[in-house]
Write a protein that holds these residues in place. Structure first.
Motif, short mmCIF file in Angstrom:
data_model
loop_
_atom_site.label_atom_id
_atom_site.label_comp_id
_atom_site.label_asym_id
_atom_site.label_seq_id
_atom_site.Cartn_x
_atom_site.Cartn_y
_atom_site.Cartn_z
N TYR A 7 20.64 68.37 46.55
CA TYR A 7 19.51 68.67 46.63
C TYR A 7 19.06 68.93 47.34
N VAL A 8 18.01 70.26 47.88
CA VAL A 8 17.83 70.98 48.89
C VAL A 8 16.48 71.97 48.92
N ALA A 9 15.37 71.68 49.53
CA ALA A 9 14.52 72.98 49.79
C ALA A 9 15.49 74.08 50.74
N VAL A 10 14.95 75.35 49.75
CA VAL A 10 15.47 76.81 50.06
C VAL A 10 14.69 77.67 50.41
N SER A 11 14.48 78.45 51.07
CA SER A 11 13.49 80.06 50.94
C SER A 11 14.17 80.73 50.43
N LEU A 12 13.10 81.86 49.97
CA LEU A 12 13.68 82.82 49.39
C LEU A 12 14.92 83.47 49.83
N ASP A 13 14.92 83.27 51.62
CA ASP A 13 16.13 84.07 52.14
C ASP A 13 17.43 83.26 52.61
N TYR A 15 18.35 80.18 53.77
CA TYR A 15 17.83 79.43 54.49
C TYR A 15 17.18 78.29 54.47
N ILE A 16 17.64 75.93 54.84
CA ILE A 16 17.17 75.43 55.06
C ILE A 16 15.79 75.24 56.22
N ALA A 17 16.42 75.54 56.28
CA ALA A 17 15.07 75.72 57.94
C ALA A 17 15.35 77.10 58.51
N GLY A 18 14.23 76.72 59.87
CA GLY A 18 14.20 78.05 60.14
C GLY A 18 15.35 78.18 61.78
N PRO A 19 14.73 79.46 62.83
CA PRO A 19 15.98 79.31 64.26
C PRO A 19 15.88 78.09 64.85
N ASP A 20 15.11 77.41 64.88
CA ASP A 20 15.16 76.50 65.85
C ASP A 20 14.60 75.02 64.91
N GLY A 21 15.58 75.13 63.14
CA GLY A 21 15.50 73.96 62.90
C GLY A 21 14.35 73.35 62.37
N GLU A 22 13.71 74.16 62.07
CA GLU A 22 11.79 73.89 61.53
C GLU A 22 12.13 73.99 60.53
N PHE A 23 10.80 72.94 59.64
CA PHE A 23 11.31 73.05 57.95
C PHE A 23 9.33 72.88 58.09
N ASP A 24 8.50 73.17 59.09
CA ASP A 24 7.31 72.80 58.29
C ASP A 24 6.35 73.81 57.36
N ALA A 25 7.33 74.82 57.38
CA ALA A 25 6.57 76.51 56.36
C ALA A 25 6.84 75.65 55.46
N PHE A 26 7.73 74.55 54.33
CA PHE A 26 8.00 74.30 53.49
C PHE A 26 6.67 73.57 52.84
N ASP A 140 29.16 68.75 42.96
CA ASP A 140 29.29 68.94 41.64
C ASP A 140 28.16 69.53 41.20
N ARG A 141 27.44 69.59 41.67
CA ARG A 141 25.92 70.07 40.60
C ARG A 141 24.74 70.44 42.39
N LEU A 142 24.29 71.97 41.83
CA LEU A 142 23.34 72.52 43.22
C LEU A 142 21.81 72.10 42.77
N VAL A 143 21.05 71.51 43.34
CA VAL A 143 19.12 71.04 42.67
C VAL A 143 18.65 71.93 43.71
N LEU A 144 17.83 73.35 43.59
CA LEU A 144 17.80 74.18 45.17
C LEU A 144 16.04 73.84 44.82
N LYS A 145 15.09 73.48 45.68
CA LYS A 145 13.53 74.11 45.15
C LYS A 145 14.02 75.44 46.24
N ARG A 146 13.62 75.93 45.31
CA ARG A 146 13.29 77.34 46.02
C ARG A 146 11.65 77.59 46.27
N GLN A 147 11.31 77.84 47.47
CA GLN A 147 10.24 77.45 47.86
C GLN A 147 10.32 79.03 48.66
N PRO A 148 8.38 79.78 48.36
CA PRO A 148 8.39 81.23 48.48
C PRO A 148 7.70 81.43 49.68
#
Length: 188
Positions: A7-13, A15-26, A140-148
């Motif tokens: 279960y994870v947030a993911v960008s349209l392209d 990625y679960i985090a940016g180049p430096d591990g940042e995720f504050d754009a979610f 067994d299960r993927l839950v993707l929070k696809r972020q725009p």
């Protein structure tokens, strides 16, 4: 039998985090947050849930797995971010012991199979991409929070690696006004 749920947030392209591990754009505000709080209240860090008055007792997980980089996100302020769950952090350099957190350098597949064989709720794979790649055959299960949004580079949902191709079937999808979508898949 317990399931391993990525279960994870993911960008349209992808990625679960940016180049430096940042995720504050979610996006962390908007109508999708009610969906998270309703369906996955146990994926909110314990202190945040308490501050927001979110009851975590009805969640579907009782254990969380994360890599050392994912765990480090909350440090030093939250050394035990999910105290309401059994926490497992995969690392080859375990820090000083922390109540409620098991630091391990065990084979992730071996540990997941052991956890799945026990009674209990599902096991949440929180991150990151390298750990997900190692556990791809056990998911067994993927839950993707696809972020725009697009990161352009960063930590991918799965790092390039060697794992057997696996097919998943979509079981649900929900769109929110924020542009975030939740899509859930089960192993076919």
């Amino acid at each position: 039998m317990r399931e391993l749920v990525y279960y994870v947030a993911v960008s349209l392209d992808g990625y679960i985090a940016g180049p430096d591990g940042e995720f504050d754009a979610f996006l962390v505000e908007g109508d999708h947050m009610a969906g998270i709080n309703e369906r996955f209240p146990d994926t909110i860090p314990t202190d945040y849930a308490a501050a927001l008055g979110i009851d975590q007792s009805g969640g579907g997980f009782d254990a969380v797995l994360m890599g050392a980089n994912t765990y480090a996100v909350g440090l030093p302020a939250a050394p035990s971010p999910y105290r309401h769950l059994d926490q497992y952090v995969f690392t080859h350099r375990p820090p000083a012991p922390v109540d409620g957190v098991t630091f391990t350098d065990r084979d992730p597949v071996e540990l997941v199979r052991e956890l799945k064989s026990r009674d209990g709720k599902d096991v949440w794979l929180c991150g990151g991409g390298s750990l997900a790649t190692q556990l791809a055959g056990e998911i067994d299960r993927l839950v993707l929070k696809r972020q725009p949004l697009l990161f352009g580079d960063g930590i991918p949902l799965f790092t390039p690696g060697t794992y057997a191709p696996g097919r998943f079937a979509r079981v649900s999808s929900r769109e929110f006004g924020t542009g975030v979508s939740f899509t859930e898949y089960v192993r076919a």
